[in-house]
Design a protein around this motif. Structure first.
Motif, PDB file in Angstrom:
ATOM      1  N   THR A  39      -3.441  21.191   1.628  1.00 31.00           N
ATOM      2  CA  THR A  39      -3.817  20.148   2.586  1.00 31.00           C
ATOM      3  C   THR A  39      -2.967  20.275   3.851  1.00 31.00           C
ATOM      4  OG1 THR A  39      -4.287  17.771   2.735  1.00 31.00           O
ATOM      5  CG2 THR A  39      -2.259  18.385   1.580  1.00 31.00           C
ATOM      6  N   GLY A  40      -3.061  19.297   4.737  1.00 29.80           N
ATOM      7  CA  GLY A  40      -2.309  19.332   5.990  1.00 29.80           C
ATOM      8  C   GLY A  40      -3.179  19.794   7.149  1.00 29.80           C
ATOM      9  N   ASN A  41      -2.631  19.678   8.364  1.00 33.38           N
ATOM     10  CA  ASN A  41      -3.402  19.972   9.576  1.00 33.38           C
ATOM     11  C   ASN A  41      -3.294  21.425  10.035  1.00 33.38           C
ATOM     12  OD1 ASN A  41      -4.222  17.316   9.694  1.00 33.38           O
ATOM     13  ND2 ASN A  41      -2.484  16.699  10.969  1.00 33.38           N
ATOM     14  N   LYS A  45      -5.533  26.761   4.804  1.00 39.40           N
ATOM     15  CA  LYS A  45      -5.926  26.130   3.538  1.00 39.40           C
ATOM     16  C   LYS A  45      -7.025  26.935   2.845  1.00 39.40           C
ATOM     17  CE  LYS A  45      -6.666  22.410   5.986  1.00 39.40           C
ATOM     18  NZ  LYS A  45      -6.046  22.820   7.260  1.00 39.40           N
ATOM     19  N   GLU A 133     -12.843  22.149   1.161  1.00 40.12           N
ATOM     20  CA  GLU A 133     -13.093  20.977   2.021  1.00 40.12           C
ATOM     21  C   GLU A 133     -13.561  19.755   1.219  1.00 40.12           C
ATOM     22  OE1 GLU A 133     -12.066  21.936   4.820  1.00 40.12           O
ATOM     23  OE2 GLU A 133     -12.655  24.008   5.141  1.00 40.12           O
ATOM     24  N   THR A 135     -11.815  17.223   0.237  1.00 36.71           N
ATOM     25  CA  THR A 135     -11.144  15.958   0.590  1.00 36.71           C
ATOM     26  C   THR A 135     -11.987  15.083   1.523  1.00 36.71           C
ATOM     27  OG1 THR A 135      -9.980  17.048   2.395  1.00 36.71           O
ATOM     28  CG2 THR A 135      -8.801  16.862   0.302  1.00 36.71           C
ATOM     29  N   TYR A 136     -12.797  15.734   2.380  1.00 30.35           N
ATOM     30  CA  TYR A 136     -13.596  14.959   3.343  1.00 30.35           C
ATOM     31  C   TYR A 136     -14.664  14.125   2.650  1.00 30.35           C
ATOM     32  CZ  TYR A 136     -11.151  18.290   6.171  1.00 30.35           C
ATOM     33  OH  TYR A 136     -10.166  19.048   6.713  1.00 30.35           O
ATOM     34  N   THR A 164      -9.193  22.256  -1.259  1.00 26.30           N
ATOM     35  CA  THR A 164      -8.669  22.326   0.108  1.00 26.30           C
ATOM     36  C   THR A 164      -9.213  21.173   0.947  1.00 26.30           C
ATOM     37  OG1 THR A 164     -10.354  23.547   1.373  1.00 26.30           O
ATOM     38  CG2 THR A 164      -8.947  24.855  -0.090  1.00 26.30           C
ATOM     39  N   ARG A 166      -7.971  18.579   4.705  1.00 33.11           N
ATOM     40  CA  ARG A 166      -6.912  17.731   5.276  1.00 33.11           C
ATOM     41  C   ARG A 166      -6.863  16.381   4.574  1.00 33.11           C
ATOM     42  NH1 ARG A 166      -7.147  19.287  11.693  1.00 33.11           N
ATOM     43  NH2 ARG A 166      -7.753  21.434  11.313  1.00 33.11           N
ATOM     44  N   GLY A 167      -5.729  15.725   4.682  1.00 34.52           N
ATOM     45  CA  GLY A 167      -5.616  14.333   4.261  1.00 34.52           C
ATOM     46  C   GLY A 167      -5.810  14.085   2.774  1.00 34.52           C
ATOM     47  N   GLU A 181       1.385  21.590   1.810  1.00 32.34           N
ATOM     48  CA  GLU A 181       0.929  20.923   3.018  1.00 32.34           C
ATOM     49  C   GLU A 181       1.152  21.890   4.176  1.00 32.34           C
ATOM     50  OE1 GLU A 181       1.634  16.878   3.153  1.00 32.34           O
ATOM     51  OE2 GLU A 181       0.588  16.757   5.065  1.00 32.34           O
ATOM     52  N   ASP A 184       0.812  22.183  11.207  1.00 37.52           N
ATOM     53  CA  ASP A 184       0.276  22.762  12.431  1.00 37.52           C
ATOM     54  C   ASP A 184       1.401  22.883  13.459  1.00 37.52           C
ATOM     55  OD1 ASP A 184      -1.279  23.588  14.529  1.00 37.52           O
ATOM     56  OD2 ASP A 184      -2.143  21.617  14.923  1.00 37.52           O
TER      57      ASP A 184
END
Ligand code: ATP
Ligand code: MG
Length: 201
Positions: A39-41, A45, A133, A135-136, A164, A166-167, A181, A184
């Motif tokens: 995760t993380g910006n 990932k 993706e 998490t979205y 994988t 973000r958030g 994490e 960026d």
């Protein structure tokens, strides 16, 4: 003279280090299917997850990949891994949420995709499952996170799962064995450079 002194101190230090590492290796003697969260910006990932796909295939394992929010259909990883007989590749999303702009439709798409993933999470022949993706789908409420966590908890004991996006929530992080994490620090895109084949797609 000084060099040989430094060399012998180095050797003594490495002997002590080896003893510590050998003991740790001996203590880490469990085997089980792992849940990993990336995760993380920062960038890295999905590409890390696909690195584990390559590793797994190198060991003769079977892999299932599900991409939930699919921004583009021309990625190198899809073109490459789809050809592999031990890979099952599912594109479950219709595009970025800011392109579809239709929450009801996105929810139905995610639910249909979830049926496929739920099947993979019950199949012990699939040794690595990548949920790219994912998490979205929680963030926008397309899928119920607890439902997904329950299915992951009941998966075959030796199956690895990589998620994988973000958030990642606290609940997801708590359930995981390994969490990274990505930070960026800098990204070429902000300097006006468009996504590059082989690097970004
Ligand atoms: P990658 O697939 O390269 O490992 P990722 O999965 O960590 O990236 P995502 O949030 O899924 O990152 O975004 C995918 C795309 O967006 C990739 O083309 C990636 O290079 C780009 N990207 C990732 N992080 C950033 C960022 N911080 N700023 C701008 N673009 C980014
Ligand atoms: Mg990604």
């Amino acid at each position: 003279m000084e060099t040989s002194d430094r060399d012998s101190r180095h050797k003594a230090r490495m002997i002590r280090k080896k003893a510590v590492i050998d003991e740790k290796i001996e203590q880490a003697n469990q085997e089980k299917g792992l849940l990993l969260i990336l995760t993380g910006n920062g960038k890295g990932k999905s590409s890390s997850a696909f690195g584990m796909v390559a590793r797994s295939l190198g060991h003769g394992m079977c892999v299932g990949v599900a991409q939930f929010i699919k921004g583009r259909s021309d990625t190198g990883e899809e073109a490459f891994f789809r050809q592999h007989p031990a890979v099952t590749w599912h594109v479950l999303g219709e595009g970025f949420t800011w392109n579809t702009q239709d929450r009801q439709r996105d929810t139905e798409t995610a639910m249909r995709g979830w049926q496929i993933v739920a099947g993979m999470l019950q199949d012990p022949a699939i040794q690595l499952v990548v949920l790219d993706e994912l998490t979205y789908t929680f963030k926008y409420g397309y899928l119920d996170e607890q439902m997904v966590l329950d299915a992951i908890a009941k998966r075959p004991p030796m199956q690895h799962v990589v998620i994988t996006g973000r958030g990642a929530s606290e609940a997801l992080r708590n359930a995981a064995d390994t969490v990274s994490e990505l930070m960026d620090v800098k990204h070429a895109w902000r300097a006006g450079i468009k996504a590059q084949a082989g690097i970004d797609l």
